[in-house]
Design a protein around this motif. Structure first.
Motif, PDB file in Angstrom:
ATOM      1  N   LYS A 116     -80.098  10.250 -41.876  1.00  0.00           N
ATOM      2  CA  LYS A 116     -79.175   9.367 -42.603  1.00  0.00           C
ATOM      3  C   LYS A 116     -77.936  10.151 -43.016  1.00  0.00           C
ATOM      4  O   LYS A 116     -78.034  11.332 -43.353  1.00  0.00           O
ATOM      5  CB  LYS A 116     -79.860   8.853 -43.875  1.00  0.00           C
ATOM      6  N   SER A 117     -76.815   9.489 -43.032  1.00  0.00           N
ATOM      7  CA  SER A 117     -75.600  10.140 -43.528  1.00  0.00           C
ATOM      8  C   SER A 117     -75.730  10.337 -45.030  1.00  0.00           C
ATOM      9  O   SER A 117     -76.431   9.587 -45.691  1.00  0.00           O
ATOM     10  CB  SER A 117     -74.394   9.258 -43.247  1.00  0.00           C
ATOM     11  N   VAL A 118     -75.053  11.360 -45.538  1.00  0.00           N
ATOM     12  CA  VAL A 118     -75.096  11.565 -46.990  1.00  0.00           C
ATOM     13  C   VAL A 118     -73.692  11.476 -47.559  1.00  0.00           C
ATOM     14  O   VAL A 118     -72.716  11.839 -46.893  1.00  0.00           O
ATOM     15  CB  VAL A 118     -75.715  12.922 -47.382  1.00  0.00           C
ATOM     16  N   ARG A 119     -73.610  11.038 -48.777  1.00  0.00           N
ATOM     17  CA  ARG A 119     -72.303  10.929 -49.405  1.00  0.00           C
ATOM     18  C   ARG A 119     -71.739  12.313 -49.674  1.00  0.00           C
ATOM     19  O   ARG A 119     -72.440  13.204 -50.163  1.00  0.00           O
ATOM     20  CB  ARG A 119     -72.411  10.149 -50.713  1.00  0.00           C
ATOM     21  N   LYS A 120     -70.489  12.489 -49.344  1.00  0.00           N
ATOM     22  CA  LYS A 120     -69.819  13.783 -49.467  1.00  0.00           C
ATOM     23  C   LYS A 120     -69.914  14.341 -50.885  1.00  0.00           C
ATOM     24  O   LYS A 120     -70.347  15.469 -51.086  1.00  0.00           O
ATOM     25  CB  LYS A 120     -68.348  13.615 -49.052  1.00  0.00           C
ATOM     26  N   GLU A 121     -69.517  13.540 -51.863  1.00  0.00           N
ATOM     27  CA  GLU A 121     -69.498  14.031 -53.245  1.00  0.00           C
ATOM     28  C   GLU A 121     -70.890  14.434 -53.692  1.00  0.00           C
ATOM     29  O   GLU A 121     -71.087  15.453 -54.348  1.00  0.00           O
ATOM     30  CB  GLU A 121     -68.943  12.958 -54.194  1.00  0.00           C
ATOM     31  N   TRP A 122     -71.869  13.624 -53.319  1.00  0.00           N
ATOM     32  CA  TRP A 122     -73.243  13.873 -53.737  1.00  0.00           C
ATOM     33  C   TRP A 122     -73.732  15.227 -53.239  1.00  0.00           C
ATOM     34  O   TRP A 122     -74.186  16.059 -54.008  1.00  0.00           O
ATOM     35  CB  TRP A 122     -74.151  12.754 -53.212  1.00  0.00           C
ATOM     36  N   ILE A 123     -73.599  15.464 -51.929  1.00  0.00           N
ATOM     37  CA  ILE A 123     -74.133  16.700 -51.356  1.00  0.00           C
ATOM     38  C   ILE A 123     -73.332  17.915 -51.849  1.00  0.00           C
ATOM     39  O   ILE A 123     -73.889  18.962 -52.143  1.00  0.00           O
ATOM     40  CB  ILE A 123     -74.206  16.637 -49.799  1.00  0.00           C
ATOM     41  N   GLU A 124     -72.027  17.760 -51.969  1.00  0.00           N
ATOM     42  CA  GLU A 124     -71.211  18.893 -52.421  1.00  0.00           C
ATOM     43  C   GLU A 124     -71.530  19.245 -53.874  1.00  0.00           C
ATOM     44  O   GLU A 124     -71.663  20.415 -54.216  1.00  0.00           O
ATOM     45  CB  GLU A 124     -69.721  18.600 -52.221  1.00  0.00           C
TER      46      GLU A 124
END
Ligand SMILES: [Zn+2]
Length: 295
Positions: A116-124
């Motif tokens: 699944k793709s992950v949200r940029k802000e979340w993972i960073e």
């Protein structure tokens, strides 16, 4: 900016400056090229890096900036298929821009991968938070410093060699002096002694030069340098980037966990997303992630 004739500097003249091979010492006359024909004023590797960048910009002028924004590009891998996760953005029907990291295999439909793709802000936020935890941990910092000290000693291969040779010369001199004390002095012992003294002197000079050339960074300084990271403001992009670039080697991302390899720490950290009562699937609720940035 004005040129030497007082005229405004044009984009073309900048282009010419960046392309001009004379700066690396290449002299061209008609179709004859003489490398090192004139004194170089720009190092070769710098010149080549500039050419690479120019070529990239030519292909996609806006691409560079977009990549810059995705701080984990080149560090983030899919745990299932091993491909990179690349930055992607899309606009929803409400007009908001959403930014993601997506497995390249999924994006290009190259092979069976369902990451699944992950949200940029979340993972960073997550990665920055974990890195900050490590930076705040005295034991981790101690381990990094001792590793760096080891590395520093290993890097200089000449110094231990010269020091060993110096010890051997000292022993040989001492042995000869003992022999002389016992009354054994021939022309050859004297010659040998002078030889050894000369060797010793030369080795001492070499050791001094090596130490000058590669000043040893003290453990205290390294600790100080690492402690400065504790003061970073994790909300600022430049600071976040610095943390990631310095400490993160690679991240393997699964849907339920990630495995982080730090640059200066042996082994890896596996973090399951259950620990945080949030998962990549909960992409729409962003507020529960704020705790991570406040580490
Ligand atoms: Zn994948």
């Amino acid at each position: 900016m004005k040129n030497t004739r007082g005229q405004p500097l044009t984009y073309n003249s900048i282009q010419h400056l960046l392309n001009n091979r004379r700066y690396i010492g290449e002299y061209t006359y008609r179709d004859i090229v003489v490398p090192d024909g004139i004194p170089a004023i720009v190092p070769q590797d710098l010149f080549e890096r500039v050419q690479d960048r120019l070529a990239k910009n030519k292909k996609a002028p806006a691409r560079y900036k977009a990549e810059e924004d995705y701080l984990l590009t080149t560090k983030l891998f899919c745990g299932y298929c091993g491909a990179y996760l690349c930055g992607e953005s899309g606009t929803s029907h409400t007009g908001n821009t959403h930014r993601y990291y997506k497995c390249v295999s999924v994006k290009k439909k190259r092979q069976e991968c369902h990451k699944k793709s992950v949200r940029k802000e979340w993972i960073e936020d997550f990665v920055v938070g974990e890195t900050m935890k490590m930076v705040m941990d005295d034991k981790a910092i101690e381990a990094i410093v001792s590793m760096l000290m080891d590395l520093q000693d290993r890097e200089n291969v000449n110094l231990p060699l010269y020091e060993q040779q110096l010890r051997e010369a000292d022993i040989a001199i001492q042995n000869l002096l003992n022999a002389i004390q016992q009354g054994i002095l021939t022309k050859s012992t004297k010659g040998r002694l002078e030889e050894l003294e000369a060797t010793k002197e030369e080795l001492e000079t070499r050791i001094a030069c090596e130490k000058l050339a590669k000043p040893k960074v003290s453990a205290e300084f390294m600790t100080f340098w690492l402690h400065r990271f504790r003061k970073l403001d994790v909300r600022q992009k430049a600071h976040r980037k610095m943390l990631i670039d310095t400490f993160i080697n690679a991240i393997f991302l699964y849907d339920d966990k990630m495995v982080i390899t730090f640059n200066y720490k042996e082994g890896t950290d596996t973090i399951t997303f259950d620990d945080l009562k949030t998962s990549p699937a909960a992409e729409k609720s962003g507020s529960d992630l704020d705790c991570l940035t406040a580490v």
